[in-house]
Motif scaffolding. Structure first.
Motif, PDB file in Angstrom:
ATOM      1  N   MET A 129       0.730  -1.251  -0.115  1.00 20.15           N
ATOM      2  CA  MET A 129       0.141  -0.099  -0.181  1.00 20.15           C
ATOM      3  C   MET A 129       0.812   1.165   0.008  1.00 20.15           C
ATOM      4  O   MET A 129       0.715   2.270  -0.573  1.00 20.15           O
ATOM      5  CB  MET A 129      -0.934  -0.061   1.227  1.00 20.15           C
ATOM      6  N   VAL A 130       2.002   1.175   0.807  1.00 15.07           N
ATOM      7  CA  VAL A 130       2.624   2.512   0.838  1.00 15.07           C
ATOM      8  C   VAL A 130       3.508   2.495  -0.526  1.00 15.07           C
ATOM      9  O   VAL A 130       3.733   3.653  -0.991  1.00 15.07           O
ATOM     10  CB  VAL A 130       3.643   2.303   2.002  1.00 15.07           C
TER      11      VAL A 130
ATOM     12  N   GLU B  67       2.132   1.474  -3.257  1.00 11.92           N
ATOM     13  CA  GLU B  67       1.392   2.182  -4.258  1.00 11.92           C
ATOM     14  C   GLU B  67       1.185   3.621  -4.257  1.00 11.92           C
ATOM     15  O   GLU B  67       1.166   4.303  -5.279  1.00 11.92           O
ATOM     16  CB  GLU B  67      -0.126   1.484  -4.282  1.00 11.92           C
ATOM     17  N   VAL B  68       1.010   4.106  -3.048  1.00 10.86           N
ATOM     18  CA  VAL B  68       1.055   5.614  -2.878  1.00 10.86           C
ATOM     19  C   VAL B  68       2.281   6.405  -3.275  1.00 10.86           C
ATOM     20  O   VAL B  68       2.319   7.436  -3.882  1.00 10.86           O
ATOM     21  CB  VAL B  68       0.638   5.918  -1.362  1.00 10.86           C
TER      22      VAL B  68
ATOM     23  N   LEU C  13       2.302   6.595  -6.989  1.00  6.27           N
ATOM     24  CA  LEU C  13       1.276   7.702  -7.748  1.00  6.27           C
ATOM     25  C   LEU C  13       1.746   9.138  -7.291  1.00  6.27           C
ATOM     26  O   LEU C  13       1.809   9.965  -8.049  1.00  6.27           O
ATOM     27  CB  LEU C  13      -0.215   7.151  -6.653  1.00  6.27           C
TER      28      LEU C  13
ATOM     29  N   MET D 182      -3.465  -5.384  -6.907  1.00  4.46           N
ATOM     30  CA  MET D 182      -2.533  -5.467  -5.947  1.00  4.46           C
ATOM     31  C   MET D 182      -3.480  -6.039  -4.745  1.00  4.46           C
ATOM     32  O   MET D 182      -2.866  -7.158  -4.036  1.00  4.46           O
ATOM     33  CB  MET D 182      -2.287  -4.037  -5.546  1.00  4.46           C
TER      34      MET D 182
ATOM     35  N   TYR E  99      -9.229   3.531   1.474  1.00  2.00           N
ATOM     36  CA  TYR E  99      -7.697   3.760   0.852  1.00  2.00           C
ATOM     37  C   TYR E  99      -8.072   3.374  -0.804  1.00  2.00           C
ATOM     38  O   TYR E  99      -7.489   4.366  -1.575  1.00  2.00           O
ATOM     39  CB  TYR E  99      -7.023   2.639   1.438  1.00  2.00           C
TER      40      TYR E  99
ATOM     41  N   VAL F 130      -6.657   6.205  -3.777  1.00  3.05           N
ATOM     42  CA  VAL F 130      -5.607   5.763  -4.535  1.00  3.05           C
ATOM     43  C   VAL F 130      -6.251   5.756  -6.047  1.00  3.05           C
ATOM     44  O   VAL F 130      -5.662   6.310  -7.010  1.00  3.05           O
ATOM     45  CB  VAL F 130      -4.961   4.737  -4.280  1.00  3.05           C
TER      46      VAL F 130
ATOM     47  N   CYS G 206      -3.955  11.217 -12.602  1.00  3.82           N
ATOM     48  CA  CYS G 206      -2.765  11.230 -13.323  1.00  3.82           C
ATOM     49  C   CYS G 206      -3.155  10.718 -14.821  1.00  3.82           C
ATOM     50  O   CYS G 206      -2.710  11.217 -15.985  1.00  3.82           O
ATOM     51  CB  CYS G 206      -1.897  10.173 -12.746  1.00  3.82           C
TER      52      CYS G 206
END
Lengths: 48, 245
Positions: free
Chosen positions: A27-28, A30-31, A34, B105, B218, B222, B229
């Motif tokens: 998760m970290v 992915e952030v 981005l 993911m 979350y 995201v 983007c």
């Protein structure tokens, strides 16, 4: 659960910590990806 | 009767969608972070050790939310892809593309954490039972969607091709969900039931629900960030009119 038994997880430490570390890392990650993608776009825009 | 009408089609325009997404992100990202902290604390410190599985069951606080998100995000992806295809709505198709990586993911995490739970509990890392196999297929569907879209240069054609794959693949989601009922699987049945009683102690159920909620929020945050983007990357002409923060 106390601080003493926490690291071993009653013998399941590898499995429990393994899954938590992996999940949090994904998760970290992915952030961060981005944020980098956004930065790259911003740079491109400034140089355009 | 209200005099104000919500112009939903306004958000079909990528420029407005870009701004809307930007305004929404903090409303999901901040509660998500807070819920993760609370959920991890309750799951690791407060929830008692299970009398059958010992502490190995704590893997489920990340495994169950990941598996849920993998399935839910695929359905949402297929929905947006279909809307984008049928109504020729670019924003909707871009939303579908944004969902794919996060969904993949979570599906990957569900499989790996499932293996990490299965090893001490079932005595094996992997078994070809109905639920695990159909979840693996879900991961392949996500990867197929991502690679198909990236292989086609024209974004509009990529959107349509992706939509076809997404809609064909959506049949797999109910198969995953009901696999534990339809077949005799090693994977246990649903613990949280919408109808009927939930077979889990409150001290274990609460952290699980909090982690699920955190993963939902979350994911929204995201996916919206990736959508922004994507809009900027695709609509290079339009970005000139978009205010850069």
């Amino acid at each position: 659960m106390s601080w003493l038994t926490m690291p071993t997880m009653g013998g399941y430490g590898f499995y429990v910590w393994g899954s938590y570390v992996l999940t949090i890392a994904a998760m970290v990650g992915e952030v961060l990806f981005l944020l980098r993608r956004r930065e790259a776009l911003r740079d491109r825009q400034e140089h355009a | 009767m209200t005099s104000q009408t919500i112009h939903w089609y306004r958000y079909a325009s990528p420029g407005n969608l870009y701004q809307l997404a930007g305004q929404l992100i903090p409303w999901f990202a901040v509660p998500a972070s807070a819920l993760f902290v609370v959920g991890l604390y309750l799951g690791l410190f407060v929830a008692p050790t299970d009398f059958q599985q010992g502490d190995a069951y704590r893997v489920l606080f990340v495994h169950v939310p990941a598996a849920w998100m993998g399935m839910v995000l695929y359905v949402v992806l297929a929905f947006y892809a279909a809307v984008g295809w049928v109504f020729n709505a670019r924003g909707s198709s871009m939303m579908a593309s944004s969902l794919a990586i996060t969904g993949a993911m979570f599906t990957f995490l569900a499989l790996v954490t499932g293996a990490l739970w299965g090893r001490p509990t079932w005595g094996t890392w992997w078994i070809w039972d109905a639920r695990t196999t159909s979840t693996l297929i879900l991961l392949f569907l996500y990867l197929g969607f991502i690679s198909l879209q990236s292989a086609i240069d024209d974004p509009r054609r990529a959107d349509r091709a992706g939509a076809v794959l997404a809609l064909v693949g959506v049949v797999n989601v109910p198969i995953i969900y009901f696999s534990v009922q339809w077949w005799n699987t090693l994977h246990q049945g649903a613990t949280i039931r919408i109808a009927g009683e939930t077979s889990m102690a409150g001290s274990m159920l609460v952290p699980l629900l909090i982690m699920i909620a955190a993963c939902w929020l979350y994911s929204v945050a995201v996916v919206l960030a990736r959508l922004r983007c994507l809009i900027r990357e695709r609509e290079s002409l339009m970005t000139r009119s978009v205010v850069i923060e």
